[in-house]
Design a protein around this motif. Sequence first.
Motif, short mmCIF file in Angstrom:
data_model
loop_
_atom_site.label_atom_id
_atom_site.label_comp_id
_atom_site.label_asym_id
_atom_site.label_seq_id
_atom_site.Cartn_x
_atom_site.Cartn_y
_atom_site.Cartn_z
N LYS A 1 19.25 66.05 -5.01
CA LYS A 1 19.20 67.39 -4.89
C LYS A 1 17.95 68.37 -5.50
O LYS A 1 17.59 69.10 -5.02
N PHE A 2 17.37 67.58 -6.54
CA PHE A 2 16.37 68.13 -7.15
C PHE A 2 15.72 66.96 -7.83
O PHE A 2 16.31 66.26 -8.60
N ILE B 1 10.61 70.45 -8.96
CA ILE B 1 10.19 71.52 -10.03
C ILE B 1 9.23 70.70 -10.69
O ILE B 1 9.58 69.57 -11.35
N GLU C 1 19.94 73.94 -11.74
CA GLU C 1 20.24 73.22 -10.68
C GLU C 1 21.70 72.32 -10.44
O GLU C 1 21.79 72.15 -9.25
N PRO D 1 14.91 67.32 2.30
CA PRO D 1 15.51 68.33 1.60
C PRO D 1 15.20 68.67 0.05
O PRO D 1 15.97 69.29 -0.78
N VAL D 2 14.70 67.66 -0.58
CA VAL D 2 14.37 67.57 -2.35
C VAL D 2 13.78 68.66 -2.61
O VAL D 2 12.42 69.04 -2.21
N LYS D 3 14.61 69.51 -3.72
CA LYS D 3 13.78 70.48 -4.36
C LYS D 3 12.91 69.89 -5.47
O LYS D 3 13.51 69.15 -6.24
#
Length: 385
Positions: free
Chosen positions: A169-170, A13, A25, A9-11
């Motif tokens: 999360k990101f 960038i 974020e 699930p890691v976003k």
Amino acid sequence: MNNFSFVNPVKIIFGKDTIKDLTKEIPADSKVLIIYGGGSIKSNGVYDQVTKALTSFEWFEYSGIEANPHYETCMEVVSYIKENNIDYLLAVGGGSVVDATKFIAAAACFEGNDPWDILSKHAKIKAAIPFGVVLTLSATGSEMNAGAVITKSATQDKLAFGSPHVYPKFSILDPEVTYSLPPRQVSNGIADAFVHVIEQYLTYPLRAMIQDKFAEAILTTLTIEGPKALATPNDYDVRANLMWASTWALNGWIGCGVPEDWATHQIGHELTALYGLDHAQTLAIVLPGVMTILKEQKAEKILQLGQEVFGIYNNLSREERIENTIKAVENFFEEIHIKTHLSDYGLNKDSIDKVCSKLQGRGWTLGEKSNITPDIVREILTCRL
């Protein structure tokens, strides 16, 4: 190919000048704790970029995370979090800082009596503080996975844990921030990523063509771009390729449906915990030994590695191809300036005895077939003296 279930699930960038995007974020009104290491982020401009992006937030900072993050330090951060009612974490650094943040996030919400049980007893993690990552070093892949390794300095134990609750999360990956890294850290990161791939690839054939080809592409990228990064440290494309290869080396994809080894890492962890060697240094020592002592068990994949990554083809005998592939791996580590023998670091037979004693005490058998006993570990390390 074995059955598998996969989610990540890691976003991510990725790219130049992306640190400023972290403000988009993190939930509004969060109380953010920046967690980092020895302070290099203040000299390379990353700290200024992060704090500028956090202008609209109430933020705190905690420095001093070790290269092999200590449980004791992590628990100090947990206390700080509770004292200040912090509800969001931001790991700014390499894999050690990210690993520490994962453990801190879980330990701060742990319902048991002793958070060390997360590592020593695989105690269940029911929740964790959310966190993001600003990555400054290409190495561990921790920015896109749910695992971490923590050292308890009081007992010289270095153990791993994992939980879906500690996916970032990101993660922000700007290759430009790696330009200023010391050559030793660059070399270590390349070696760590290389061995991450090997641990998921160098087992036995299972006709998982996508995973194999992807693994070979990552290994090839590391062998080509690794030496370039040391020779031309400000080459953006080289750094970008290394950063992305390191992330994909351990984000779970190439391990789907295939057997995994991890003996090299587990033996290496003991060397680091006992003698303070860099994690990558231990991997460069142990991997050629694992390949040598387990060469018949791993023969088909060693031959495949030799052909697809190092260009070692059928004009040689089977045994010559295996030996040449093992030597090619060792030469790669040497090419990126990492020594590959225990004696290079002042270690001897007594050091081997201590590692084997530790593993014996844990009751572990290692490898993809769980057949690497402490006695086999002794053989592996003895051939690396």
